[in-house]
Write an enzyme that holds these catalytic residues in place. Structure first.
Site, PDB file in Angstrom:
ATOM      1  N   HIS A 147      -8.342   8.247  -5.193  1.00 63.09           N
ATOM      2  CA  HIS A 147      -8.537   9.485  -4.405  1.00 63.09           C
ATOM      3  C   HIS A 147      -7.946  10.688  -5.120  1.00 63.09           C
ATOM      4  CE1 HIS A 147      -9.034   6.928  -0.522  1.00 63.09           C
ATOM      5  NE2 HIS A 147     -10.095   6.903  -1.294  1.00 63.09           N
ATOM      6  N   CYS A 196     -16.130  24.225 -19.564  1.00 64.18           N
ATOM      7  CA  CYS A 196     -17.567  24.406 -19.240  1.00 64.18           C
ATOM      8  C   CYS A 196     -17.795  25.529 -18.229  1.00 64.18           C
ATOM      9  CB  CYS A 196     -18.144  23.088 -18.689  1.00 64.18           C
ATOM     10  SG  CYS A 196     -17.674  22.761 -16.975  1.00 64.18           S
ATOM     11  N   CYS A 241     -17.672  19.013 -15.197  1.00 69.37           N
ATOM     12  CA  CYS A 241     -17.475  18.095 -16.345  1.00 69.37           C
ATOM     13  C   CYS A 241     -16.345  17.100 -16.131  1.00 69.37           C
ATOM     14  CB  CYS A 241     -17.214  18.932 -17.614  1.00 69.37           C
ATOM     15  SG  CYS A 241     -15.613  19.744 -17.632  1.00 69.37           S
ATOM     16  N   VAL A 245      -2.344  10.218  -3.315  1.00 68.09           N
ATOM     17  CA  VAL A 245      -2.498  11.365  -4.241  1.00 68.09           C
ATOM     18  C   VAL A 245      -1.134  11.951  -4.595  1.00 68.09           C
ATOM     19  CG1 VAL A 245      -4.772  11.905  -3.280  1.00 68.09           C
ATOM     20  CG2 VAL A 245      -2.752  13.033  -2.321  1.00 68.09           C
ATOM     21  N   ASN A 263       2.649  -5.195   4.908  1.00 69.84           N
ATOM     22  CA  ASN A 263       2.373  -4.148   5.901  1.00 69.84           C
ATOM     23  C   ASN A 263       3.180  -4.489   7.166  1.00 69.84           C
ATOM     24  OD1 ASN A 263       1.164  -2.338   7.761  1.00 69.84           O
ATOM     25  ND2 ASN A 263      -0.738  -2.368   6.561  1.00 69.84           N
ATOM     26  N   GLY A 318       0.473  -1.364   2.137  1.00 72.55           N
ATOM     27  CA  GLY A 318       0.560  -0.045   2.771  1.00 72.55           C
ATOM     28  C   GLY A 318      -0.759   0.624   3.032  1.00 72.55           C
TER      29      GLY A 318
HETATM   30  N1  APR Z   1       5.371  -0.019   4.251  1.00 74.25           N
HETATM   31  C1  APR Z   1       4.110  -0.534   4.106  1.00 74.25           C
HETATM   32  N2  APR Z   1       3.068  -0.201   4.906  1.00 74.25           N
HETATM   33  C2  APR Z   1       3.324   0.687   5.887  1.00 74.25           C
HETATM   34  C3  APR Z   1       4.599   1.269   6.104  1.00 74.25           C
HETATM   35  C4  APR Z   1       5.650   0.871   5.237  1.00 74.25           C
HETATM   36  N3  APR Z   1       6.898   1.366   5.364  1.00 74.25           N
HETATM   37  N4  APR Z   1       4.505   2.121   7.168  1.00 74.25           N
HETATM   38  C5  APR Z   1       3.224   2.067   7.586  1.00 74.25           C
HETATM   39  N5  APR Z   1       2.507   1.208   6.830  1.00 74.25           N
HETATM   40  C6  APR Z   1       1.081   0.844   6.917  1.00 74.25           C
HETATM   41  C7  APR Z   1       0.437   1.097   8.259  1.00 74.25           C
HETATM   42  O1  APR Z   1       0.592  -0.038   9.094  1.00 74.25           O
HETATM   43  C8  APR Z   1      -1.034   1.284   7.868  1.00 74.25           C
HETATM   44  O2  APR Z   1      -1.717   0.035   7.834  1.00 74.25           O
HETATM   45  O3  APR Z   1       0.403   1.679   6.007  1.00 74.25           O
HETATM   46  C9  APR Z   1      -0.951   1.840   6.443  1.00 74.25           C
HETATM   47  C10 APR Z   1      -1.306   3.309   6.353  1.00 74.25           C
HETATM   48  O4  APR Z   1      -2.667   3.419   6.671  1.00 74.25           O
HETATM   49  P1  APR Z   1      -3.377   4.857   6.518  1.00 74.25           P
HETATM   50  O5  APR Z   1      -2.496   5.899   7.084  1.00 74.25           O
HETATM   51  O6  APR Z   1      -4.776   4.690   7.034  1.00 74.25           O
HETATM   52  O7  APR Z   1      -3.387   5.125   4.957  1.00 74.25           O
HETATM   53  P2  APR Z   1      -4.449   4.607   3.903  1.00 74.25           P
HETATM   54  O8  APR Z   1      -4.895   3.222   4.209  1.00 74.25           O
HETATM   55  O9  APR Z   1      -3.884   4.858   2.552  1.00 74.25           O
HETATM   56  O10 APR Z   1      -5.675   5.633   4.142  1.00 74.25           O
HETATM   57  C11 APR Z   1      -6.729   5.573   3.229  1.00 74.25           C
HETATM   58  O11 APR Z   1      -7.639   7.597   4.212  1.00 74.25           O
HETATM   59  O12 APR Z   1      -7.254   9.704   5.079  1.00 74.25           O
HETATM   60  C12 APR Z   1      -7.679   9.005   3.963  1.00 74.25           C
HETATM   61  O13 APR Z   1      -7.624   9.762   1.761  1.00 74.25           O
HETATM   62  C13 APR Z   1      -6.797   9.287   2.786  1.00 74.25           C
HETATM   63  O14 APR Z   1      -6.141   7.797   0.997  1.00 74.25           O
HETATM   64  C14 APR Z   1      -6.229   7.930   2.411  1.00 74.25           C
HETATM   65  C15 APR Z   1      -7.242   6.974   2.996  1.00 74.25           C
END
Ligand code: APR
Length: 258
Positions: free
Chosen positions: A130, A162, A141, A114, A225, A199
């Protein structure tokens, strides 16, 4: 020696370059190198403070005024997140996805973030599943307004079209994904024969369903990742490293193969 397999990087680039319709799914990890903490895994907000309540949206509907008062004066982990969001700028990982789009390889990016960083970096075809923290959305709306255009003297603020109740465009836990955005995600995922998953822990639905569906239809998944994620077992290539370093190298390889 790079911490990741250079040969796998080259083959992953080939997989992207050859795709008919490659899309990306990004998560909080892509913004870690912009100074925004992830939610799960090492340094994650939920790892440190525990997962937030799953009924945020229901609590908003029960008392929108109170929810706005808390939002405008955040405390605890949400304050940490808002402060990081305000200071963040795109990193080379965001820029690499823009370049992949400009090369005509990446058709669109679905982001769970976001933080507005893909938009700030210049991503054109971007679907913010999100929502976007810089926008305010009408829960009736679905009209969206830049946050700076809203007068918060009266809480909750009301839609000028609205008169519905306005909330942050960021999707709360328990809140349905706005239908316009969800339709765009399904449309892109239906067309895709390859998805770059960067990520994300791939633990939150419906976003996590898209790579699974693409794989089930015989498409290829390429992951970036530093750690294993829920989707790693389904990936044709899972490149172990940070997005800010790996994605530019991946794009460099794609450019060489075009
Ligand atoms: N580059 C790439 N990936 C990375 C890095 C990096 N420098 N550092 C960490 N990560 C990876 C972690 O290993 C993990 O798998 O990014 C991922 C982050 O996972 P989350 O924190 O769960 O984030 P996300 O998957 O976007 O969460 C999804 O959950 O809380 C809700 O709404 C929130 O949009 C979010 C959703």
């Amino acid at each position: 020696m790079d911490p990741w397999d250079a040969d796998a990087l080259e083959r992953a680039a080939e997989c992207l370059a050859r795709a008919r319709y490659a899309i990306a799914l990004t998560g909080a990890g892509l913004s870690v190198e912009s100074g925004i903490p992830p939610f799960r895994g090492p340094g994650g907000l939920w790892t440190k403070h525990g997962e937030p309540p799953m009924d945020g949206y229901q609590r908003f509907l029960q008392n929108p005024r109170k929810a706005w008062e808390e939002r405008l004066n955040p405390a605890g982990p949400m304050r940490e997140l808002w402060e990081a969001l305000a200071a963040a700028r795109p990193n080379p990982g965001h820029d690499a996805l823009v370049e992949l789009e400009e090369l005509g390889v990446l058709k669109c990016t679905i982001t769970q973030n976001v933080d507005n960083l893909h938009r700030a970096a210049g991503s054109g075809r971007l679907i913010e599943i999100h929502g976007n923290a810089t926008l305010i959305r009408c829960i009736e709306c679905v009209a969206r307004y830049p946050r700076e255009t809203i007068d918060f003297a009266e809480l909750p603020p009301r839609c000028s079209r609205c008169h519905g109740i306005l909330k942050s465009d960021t999707v709360s836990f328990g809140e349905p994904i706005p239908p316009d955005v969800l339709d765009q995600c399904f449309e892109a995922a239906e067309l895709a024969d390859c998805m770059l998953v960067a990520g994300t822990s791939a633990t939150v639905y419906p976003a996590a369903q898209f790579p699974i569906s693409i794989r089930q239809r015989g498409g290829d998944l390429v992951e970036v990742n530093p750690y294993e994620s829920e989707i790693t077992p389904l990936c044709r290539y899972s490149l172990r490293g940070p997005g800010g370093e790996l994605l530019p190298r991946l794009v460099e390889q794609v450019r060489l193969q075009r």
